[in-house]
Design a protein around this motif. Structure first.
Motif: not given
Length: 333
Positions: A141-158
């Motif tokens: 998802r875009l995040g848990y409580h909010d989407d502030r680290v969405a980019e960080d999570c996607a980058t980590a996965i990539a």
């Protein structure tokens, strides 16, 4: 364009995957999650959730199924991914999106999105544990409580080596309430590091062909994953491709095929609930499903459902029955 059938815990299991993929238009399915804790699961645990593994990882219609794992321990996830890969199938998918409170309390699903570094370690461990020709994908998802680290999570996965990333365009806090924030999917996709060959797939709030076309336009994603929209309208994937939909007359035999599998694989006291659960979705698209739901909603007697189907939805001689291995009891509805 590829269209993937989403996992939906407690609803979109092997039974419904089999029935929905018979209508056409689906390129691949992802199974409901297999929960990984601190042990190496026996092979039967994978077959129970993904009985299609007995058929080379394909539904009866020939659509490939990718099994999904959910957990937070990189070592255990890797060991179980290796066992899953040894059973065949079509890759390993990792769940970083489940919003269920019970799952999140056990440190699984969307709650991990608060820890991008851990997300990356899980993906990297799984990638190392399975053969190079076995695809590894993830859903977030875009995040848990909010989407502030969405980019960080996607980058980590990539960067950890996933070949595909499905992004559900809401946070856990959003649940399934509309709208879906497709523009954030576009921003996350555009933030991924250059040179990483991860394919981003958009997911969330796709109910009609117009939604699908708009989602692709806004997100910049060629590929889509659809869950509730396909359960509601089994012809949606075909309609998105411009090949028409599926009329109610073709849904009726699918209801009978669905019931046949439910009767084989689900405890008697839960069978009527499974049928009403699907009809509850279908009535959003088909007026005839509303009538059927109204006729059956007060009954929990499987004999009542069977009698209704014999009158309204007989299986034609040209429609083969479905025989999947027993996979345990579905969640009660």
């Amino acid at each position: 364009m590829r269209i993937l059938l989403a996992p939906m815990e407690g609803l979109l299991d092997a039974t419904l995957r089999d029935v929905l993929t018979r209508t056409g238009g689906i390129d691949r399915c992802v199974s409901e999650f297999i929960r990984i804790t601190d042990t190496l699961l026996p092979e039967r645990a994978f077959y129970r959730v993904v009985p299609e593994l007995h058929r080379g990882g394909f539904t009866r219609a020939g659509v490939p199924v990718r099994a999904q794992l959910l957990g937070s321990d990189p070592v255990c996830m890797a060991e179980n991914a290796a066992r899953l890969a040894s059973l065949g199938g079509h890759g390993v998918d990792l769940n970083f999106g489940c919003p269920a409170k019970t799952v999140n309390r056990s440190r699984g699903g969307a709650v991990l999105l608060d820890e991008p570094e851990l997300v990356g370690r899980i993906v990297a461990a799984v990638r190392r544990a399975v053969p190079a020709d076995v695809p590894v994908s993830a859903k977030m998802r875009l995040g848990y409580h909010d989407d502030r680290v969405a980019e960080d999570c996607a980058t980590a996965i990539a960067e950890a080596g996933a070949q595909e990333l499905v992004i559900h365009a809401r946070t856990k806090a959003h649940g399934y309430r509309p709208p879906a924030y497709w523009e954030r999917v576009a921003q996350v996709r555009e933030s991924l590091p250059a040179g990483r060959t991860v394919t981003v797939v958009a997911n969330g709030e796709i109910w009609r062909p117009e939604d699908a076309h708009r989602c692709r336009e806004v997100t910049g994603c060629d590929d889509l994953m659809i869950g509730r929209g396909m359960v509601t309208d089994p012809g949606l994937a075909l309609a998105i491709r411009g090949e028409g939909g599926v009329p109610w007359s073709q849904i009726l035999p699918l209801l009978s095929l669905f019931w046949e599998q439910v009767s084989q694989r689900v405890e008697s006291r839960h069978r009527a609930g499974r049928m009403k659960q699907w009809l509850n979705y279908l009535r959003r698209h088909y007026p005839q499903a509303q009538q059927a739901f109204d006729e059956l909603r007060v009954s929990n007697d499987p004999r009542h459902i069977q009698a209704w189907l014999l009158v309204h939805a007989p299986v034609s001689a040209s429609t083969d029955p479905i025989a999947l291995p027993a996979a345990g009891f579905a969640h009660p509805c």
